[in-house]
Design a protein around this motif. Structure first.
Motif, PDB file in Angstrom:
ATOM      1  N   LYS A   1     -61.602  20.931 -10.647  1.00  0.00           N
ATOM      2  CA  LYS A   1     -62.311  20.010  -9.743  1.00  0.00           C
ATOM      3  C   LYS A   1     -62.214  20.474  -8.284  1.00  0.00           C
ATOM      4  O   LYS A   1     -63.031  20.099  -7.462  1.00  0.00           O
ATOM      5  CB  LYS A   1     -61.715  18.601  -9.861  1.00  0.00           C
ATOM      6  CG  LYS A   1     -61.988  17.956 -11.191  1.00  0.00           C
ATOM      7  CD  LYS A   1     -63.251  17.108 -11.148  1.00  0.00           C
ATOM      8  CE  LYS A   1     -63.641  16.593 -12.503  1.00  0.00           C
ATOM      9  NZ  LYS A   1     -64.718  17.257 -13.186  1.00  0.00           N
TER      10      LYS A   1
ATOM     11  N   ALA B   1     -68.533  30.863 -13.787  1.00  0.00           N
ATOM     12  CA  ALA B   1     -69.780  30.759 -14.545  1.00  0.00           C
ATOM     13  C   ALA B   1     -70.288  32.142 -14.945  1.00  0.00           C
ATOM     14  O   ALA B   1     -70.805  32.333 -16.052  1.00  0.00           O
ATOM     15  CB  ALA B   1     -70.836  30.034 -13.720  1.00  0.00           C
TER      16      ALA B   1
ATOM     17  N   LYS C   1     -61.331  28.523 -22.440  1.00  0.00           N
ATOM     18  CA  LYS C   1     -60.888  28.372 -23.825  1.00  0.00           C
ATOM     19  C   LYS C   1     -61.884  27.492 -24.593  1.00  0.00           C
ATOM     20  O   LYS C   1     -62.297  27.812 -25.705  1.00  0.00           O
ATOM     21  CB  LYS C   1     -59.488  27.751 -23.852  1.00  0.00           C
ATOM     22  CG  LYS C   1     -58.804  27.869 -25.175  1.00  0.00           C
ATOM     23  CD  LYS C   1     -57.323  27.486 -25.070  1.00  0.00           C
ATOM     24  CE  LYS C   1     -56.800  27.000 -26.395  1.00  0.00           C
ATOM     25  NZ  LYS C   1     -56.662  25.544 -26.515  1.00  0.00           N
ATOM     26  N   MET C   2     -62.258  26.375 -23.942  1.00  0.00           N
ATOM     27  CA  MET C   2     -63.240  25.472 -24.546  1.00  0.00           C
ATOM     28  C   MET C   2     -64.539  26.199 -24.850  1.00  0.00           C
ATOM     29  O   MET C   2     -65.130  26.064 -25.917  1.00  0.00           O
ATOM     30  CB  MET C   2     -63.577  24.348 -23.552  1.00  0.00           C
ATOM     31  CG  MET C   2     -62.720  23.134 -23.639  1.00  0.00           C
ATOM     32  SD  MET C   2     -62.970  22.051 -22.193  1.00  0.00           S
ATOM     33  CE  MET C   2     -64.669  21.556 -22.370  1.00  0.00           C
ATOM     34  N   GLN C   3     -64.969  26.974 -23.873  1.00  0.00           N
ATOM     35  CA  GLN C   3     -66.245  27.669 -23.993  1.00  0.00           C
ATOM     36  C   GLN C   3     -66.200  28.725 -25.108  1.00  0.00           C
ATOM     37  O   GLN C   3     -67.136  28.859 -25.870  1.00  0.00           O
ATOM     38  CB  GLN C   3     -66.594  28.298 -22.638  1.00  0.00           C
ATOM     39  CG  GLN C   3     -68.066  28.436 -22.378  1.00  0.00           C
ATOM     40  CD  GLN C   3     -68.850  27.151 -22.576  1.00  0.00           C
ATOM     41  OE1 GLN C   3     -68.347  26.057 -22.359  1.00  0.00           O
ATOM     42  NE2 GLN C   3     -70.079  27.277 -23.021  1.00  0.00           N
TER      43      GLN C   3
ATOM     44  N   LEU D   1     -66.524  27.003 -28.369  1.00  0.00           N
ATOM     45  CA  LEU D   1     -67.920  26.638 -28.666  1.00  0.00           C
ATOM     46  C   LEU D   1     -68.710  27.856 -29.124  1.00  0.00           C
ATOM     47  O   LEU D   1     -69.566  27.775 -29.985  1.00  0.00           O
ATOM     48  CB  LEU D   1     -68.588  26.056 -27.412  1.00  0.00           C
ATOM     49  CG  LEU D   1     -68.468  24.557 -27.179  1.00  0.00           C
ATOM     50  CD1 LEU D   1     -69.137  24.193 -25.873  1.00  0.00           C
ATOM     51  CD2 LEU D   1     -69.123  23.787 -28.312  1.00  0.00           C
TER      52      LEU D   1
ATOM     53  N   PRO E   1     -76.371  28.724 -15.078  1.00  0.00           N
ATOM     54  CA  PRO E   1     -77.312  27.738 -14.553  1.00  0.00           C
ATOM     55  C   PRO E   1     -77.409  27.804 -13.035  1.00  0.00           C
ATOM     56  O   PRO E   1     -76.504  28.317 -12.365  1.00  0.00           O
ATOM     57  CB  PRO E   1     -76.716  26.403 -14.998  1.00  0.00           C
ATOM     58  CG  PRO E   1     -75.384  26.676 -15.561  1.00  0.00           C
ATOM     59  CD  PRO E   1     -75.137  28.132 -15.576  1.00  0.00           C
TER      60      PRO E   1
ATOM     61  N   ILE F   1     -73.960  24.811 -10.731  1.00  0.00           N
ATOM     62  CA  ILE F   1     -72.758  24.914 -11.547  1.00  0.00           C
ATOM     63  C   ILE F   1     -72.007  23.588 -11.552  1.00  0.00           C
ATOM     64  O   ILE F   1     -71.600  23.095 -10.510  1.00  0.00           O
ATOM     65  CB  ILE F   1     -71.815  26.014 -11.002  1.00  0.00           C
ATOM     66  CG1 ILE F   1     -72.580  27.300 -10.720  1.00  0.00           C
ATOM     67  CG2 ILE F   1     -70.645  26.249 -11.947  1.00  0.00           C
ATOM     68  CD1 ILE F   1     -73.038  28.063 -11.916  1.00  0.00           C
ATOM     69  N   ALA F   2     -71.841  23.019 -12.732  1.00  0.00           N
ATOM     70  CA  ALA F   2     -71.013  21.825 -12.872  1.00  0.00           C
ATOM     71  C   ALA F   2     -70.216  21.981 -14.152  1.00  0.00           C
ATOM     72  O   ALA F   2     -70.795  22.141 -15.213  1.00  0.00           O
ATOM     73  CB  ALA F   2     -71.896  20.590 -12.944  1.00  0.00           C
ATOM     74  N   PHE F   3     -68.918  21.985 -14.034  1.00  0.00           N
ATOM     75  CA  PHE F   3     -68.080  22.192 -15.206  1.00  0.00           C
ATOM     76  C   PHE F   3     -67.711  20.868 -15.856  1.00  0.00           C
ATOM     77  O   PHE F   3     -67.674  19.847 -15.202  1.00  0.00           O
ATOM     78  CB  PHE F   3     -66.803  22.950 -14.808  1.00  0.00           C
ATOM     79  CG  PHE F   3     -67.079  24.363 -14.385  1.00  0.00           C
ATOM     80  CD1 PHE F   3     -67.975  25.138 -15.084  1.00  0.00           C
ATOM     81  CD2 PHE F   3     -66.451  24.904 -13.272  1.00  0.00           C
ATOM     82  CE1 PHE F   3     -68.246  26.432 -14.704  1.00  0.00           C
ATOM     83  CE2 PHE F   3     -66.711  26.200 -12.875  1.00  0.00           C
ATOM     84  CZ  PHE F   3     -67.618  26.963 -13.595  1.00  0.00           C
ATOM     85  N   PRO F   4     -67.424  20.912 -17.142  1.00  0.00           N
ATOM     86  CA  PRO F   4     -67.004  19.689 -17.829  1.00  0.00           C
ATOM     87  C   PRO F   4     -65.631  19.205 -17.341  1.00  0.00           C
ATOM     88  O   PRO F   4     -64.930  19.932 -16.630  1.00  0.00           O
ATOM     89  CB  PRO F   4     -66.950  20.102 -19.294  1.00  0.00           C
ATOM     90  CG  PRO F   4     -67.051  21.563 -19.342  1.00  0.00           C
ATOM     91  CD  PRO F   4     -67.514  22.062 -18.033  1.00  0.00           C
ATOM     92  N   ASP F   5     -65.292  17.972 -17.754  1.00  0.00           N
ATOM     93  CA  ASP F   5     -63.997  17.390 -17.402  1.00  0.00           C
ATOM     94  C   ASP F   5     -62.885  18.132 -18.103  1.00  0.00           C
ATOM     95  O   ASP F   5     -62.644  17.925 -19.286  1.00  0.00           O
ATOM     96  CB  ASP F   5     -63.942  15.929 -17.889  1.00  0.00           C
ATOM     97  CG  ASP F   5     -64.573  15.015 -16.886  1.00  0.00           C
ATOM     98  OD1 ASP F   5     -64.682  15.429 -15.715  1.00  0.00           O
ATOM     99  OD2 ASP F   5     -64.963  13.901 -17.263  1.00  0.00           O
TER     100      ASP F   5
ATOM    101  N   TYR G   1     -75.947  32.667 -20.159  1.00  0.00           N
ATOM    102  CA  TYR G   1     -76.714  31.920 -19.145  1.00  0.00           C
ATOM    103  C   TYR G   1     -75.832  31.456 -17.985  1.00  0.00           C
ATOM    104  O   TYR G   1     -74.726  30.964 -18.185  1.00  0.00           O
ATOM    105  CB  TYR G   1     -77.353  30.709 -19.829  1.00  0.00           C
ATOM    106  CG  TYR G   1     -78.116  29.747 -18.943  1.00  0.00           C
ATOM    107  CD1 TYR G   1     -79.204  30.167 -18.198  1.00  0.00           C
ATOM    108  CD2 TYR G   1     -77.759  28.397 -18.885  1.00  0.00           C
ATOM    109  CE1 TYR G   1     -79.931  29.265 -17.423  1.00  0.00           C
ATOM    110  CE2 TYR G   1     -78.480  27.485 -18.119  1.00  0.00           C
ATOM    111  CZ  TYR G   1     -79.577  27.927 -17.391  1.00  0.00           C
ATOM    112  OH  TYR G   1     -80.286  27.036 -16.629  1.00  0.00           O
TER     113      TYR G   1
END
Lengths: 298, 239
Positions: A129, A140, A99-101, A104, A83, A86-90, A81
């Motif tokens: 940021k 994304a 890596k985080m993604q 998950l 979105p 687009i807003a990425f996590p901290d 997906y």
């Protein structure tokens, strides 16, 4: 064969008659379907219902036979997906985010992920940021494609991309299509859908008001838009009285734009002989022009 | 529980958590170690400071774990993974509760150690109970903020309700504490705040009234964490 996406009377009613109303749609596995419409037409609402982020007011939608609201966690395993916003996590950089993604998604950074990163020319060391809009969009896109999911839901995926990257994106889309991936994407830029989509739906005020398949697109391309500028009012009147379909007219400049089928060359030449030509230009009828008309008539 | 998400949440909130925990332990150790201030450990530290400082962590992170990410839009990435919303809520809740347990667990250690070093004369059980009480207040605060965080889609609404309520309870507790210094009329104010359900005075005299009161705080926590999770699982998300 079971449909990849199936919507039955799918409705989400918001205040002021906004939302999506009674949407009925079936998308076969391996199909690329585009959905176009102006801002607020209901594209994002449709995507959010498919993602199980919002609950339909009535009707329902299924992905591979699973209800998108009831079984949202299960359907996610089938979806990549992007979105609309687009807003990425901290997190520090693109690399840490990916890596985080991957964690998950319980996947590891394999060859394909690296290939995607290279294709989109992403600088993974960049501060997340401070990423530009285009850079965020590319990241994304990598996130969505790296799932290698059988279904991609892309909400305005090319926003902020430069023309080169847009091409890369289209290439990638065509590549996953050959692997049998189903893609449902939205856009407000009609032309980018033309090259990739098997079908294009036109959404207005939450309803599909028109559907274009490849046959219709080919038929569309058989038309030329001919802009003819005459010298005086007499020319203008003559141009206005032809049997060709009139697209646009500018009386002050004695200019009309006509829609001419490729079989109508002879009558066009006849017409041109009767006027004193100041200027003439041809352009191929494309989706932009087509939908302009749709917007005006509906 | 989702372990990768827990790891993300832990990393994202580590700075605030560690700072708050450090400050709380440092002040507590200091108060116990210095002879003149040991008497203030009850009324000042457990009566006011502990709940005030931990509220910083609870409000900031309680907001961040759910509504902050929905408001910002980054929750979309978490929910792109095949993970249930209930699992997301429970993981975030697990983080909040877990980090509070660690913070107050460390405070038990710090207070026992300081008491031992300075020979301040506190009974070990009293110190443990005091920390348990402060933990229960923090837990109830966390539940309140978490509920707001689960209900709303905008940070400002969550902070304006859950966050504000927590601050209000602290303010009322501080105002009410003046009743102990002779302003009798303020006695009723103490009934208006859940902070007074942590009866540190009763703990310090080794009474028996404090435990049922803590159970009420536990009840508040269970209810509010439940509400937050239920709302988060069912609501429309603008992602």
């Amino acid at each position: 064969m079971q449909a990849m996406i199936e919507m039955t009377k799918l409705t989400k009613a918001y205040k002021q008659e906004r939302g999506v109303f009674g949407m009925k749609l079936q998308i076969r596995p391996g199909e690329i379907v585009g959905i176009v419409g102006q801002n607020g037409a209901g594209k994002t609402t449709t995507m959010r219902m498919l993602m199980g982020f919002i609950k339909p007011t009535s009707g329902h939608s299924e992905i591979s036979g699973l209800d998108t609201w009831q079984s949202a966690a299960k359907t996610k395993a089938l979806i990549g997906y992007v979105p609309g916003e687009i807003a990425f996590p901290d997190t520090k950089s693109g690399a840490t985010f990916l890596k985080m993604q991957l964690e998950l998604l319980r996947r590891s950074q394999d060859v394909y992920v690296n290939e995607l990163i290279q294709r989109f020319k992403i600088d993974l060391t960049a501060d997340i940021k401070r990423m530009s809009k285009g850079m965020k969009q590319k990241t994304a896109l990598v996130c969505a494609f790296m799932t290698q999911a059988p279904l991609l839901l892309l909400d305005e995926p090319t926003t902020g991309l430069d023309p080169v990257m847009r091409e890369t994106f289209i290439d990638l889309l065509l590549q996953v299509k050959t692997k049998g991936t189903t893609v449902f994407l939205s856009s407000h830029m009609f032309n980018e859908l033309e090259r990739t989509c098997d079908r294009i739906l036109f959404l207005k005020n939450g309803q599909v008001i028109d559907q274009l398949d490849q046959k219709k697109v080919t038929a569309l391309h058989q038309y030329q838009r001919v802009m003819i500028q005459g010298t005086d009012e007499q020319d203008y009147n003559r141009l206005m009285q032809t049997n060709f379909e009139l697209v646009d007219s500018e009386p002050e400049r004695y200019t009309v734009t006509l829609l001419v089928n490729e079989k109508q060359t002879a009558p066009l030449l006849d017409l041109l002989q009767t006027i004193e030509l100041q200027n003439i230009s041809f352009s191929i009828q494309n989706l932009d022009n087509y939908f302009e008309k749709e917007l005006a008539t509906h | 529980m989702s372990f990768p998400l827990l790891k993300q949440t832990f990393k994202a909130n580590f700075a605030v958590w560690s700072l708050v925990t450090l400050v709380m332990n440092a002040i507590l150790a200091q108060l116990i170690l210095m002879k003149q201030t040991a008497t203030m450990v009850g009324p000042m530290y457990y009566g006011m400071l502990a709940s005030t400082i931990i509220a910083l962590f609870v409000v900031i992170c309680g907001d961040k774990v759910l509504v902050g990410q929905v408001d910002q839009g980054s929750m979309a990435y978490i929910l792109t993974a095949p993970i249930k919303r209930t699992t997301v809520a429970l993981t975030q809740m697990g983080y909040l509760i877990g980090s509070l347990i660690v913070t107050f667990g460390l405070m038990v250690g710090t207070s026992l150690l300081a008491n031992n070093i300075a020979d301040a004369g506190f009974k070990s059980q009293v110190l443990i109970d005091l920390n348990l009480g402060a933990f229960m207040v923090a837990l109830a605060f966390a539940g309140i903020v978490f509920a707001a965080s689960g209900i709303f889609n905008l940070s400002k609404f969550a902070l304006g309700t859950g966050g504000l309520l927590v601050i209000l309870f602290i303010l009322l507790a501080i105002i009410g504490s003046f009743a102990d210094y002779g302003v009798k009329a303020l006695d009723t104010v103490q009934d208006l705040t859940i902070v007074s359900l942590f009866d540190y005075k009763n703990i310090m005299i080794e009474g028996s009234q404090w435990l049922p009161k803590l159970a009420v705080l536990g009840g508040i926590a269970v209810a509010t964490f439940g509400v937050g999770t239920a709302f988060f699982a069912k609501k429309d998300l603008p992602l």
